[in-house]
Design an enzyme around this catalytic site. Sequence first.
Site, PDB file in Angstrom:
ATOM      1  N   GLY A   1      34.652  73.865  68.219  1.00  0.00           N
ATOM      2  CA  GLY A   1      34.852  72.460  67.940  1.00  0.00           C
ATOM      3  C   GLY A   1      33.548  71.864  67.456  1.00  0.00           C
ATOM      4  N   TYR A   2      33.611  71.082  66.396  1.00  0.00           N
ATOM      5  CA  TYR A   2      32.408  70.481  65.822  1.00  0.00           C
ATOM      6  C   TYR A   2      32.211  69.066  66.330  1.00  0.00           C
ATOM      7  CZ  TYR A   2      31.578  74.553  63.140  1.00  0.00           C
ATOM      8  OH  TYR A   2      31.285  75.852  62.803  1.00  0.00           O
TER       9      TYR A   2
END
Length: 159
Positions: free
Chosen positions: A29-30
């Site tokens: 996840g960014y």
Amino acid sequence: MAVEIERKFLLVSEDWRKQVEKTLEMQQGYLSRDAQSSVRVRISGERADINIKSTRDGIYRLEYEYPIPMEDALELMKHVAHRPLIEKKRHILHVGRHCWEIDEFFGENQGLIVAEVELAARDEPYERPDWLGREVSTDARYYNSNLSKLPYKYWKDEK
């Protein structure tokens, strides 16, 4: 300073599958994903890491990675990370003296498979296996951070 020198390629066949030594399932996840730097959380098995990368040309990057508690990673993925999350299997194999990582994407990026090799120098020679296709190291569409912005399933070309 932590440096990553990485070349990324598309594949022209499935022959690499016969050479796989190990496979890891990953979810990323960014938290930040701009053009020159990114911050991501990755969960792979029982391990969770936070990673910071900065690039200028797609091949040479500053990279910092640190383990974090799984509970923190899960919370960041759920409440902070941009959508969609990156889901992939990383297949690890060796060709010559280099370790290759082949990322097979799922979810929003289903159908995309890329091979990566890390090098000690930009001009370090490496063996090119027969299954290796066109280099995409400097094509920003193939950065995982950008795949979380514009997933592969929405691309109009390159499929």
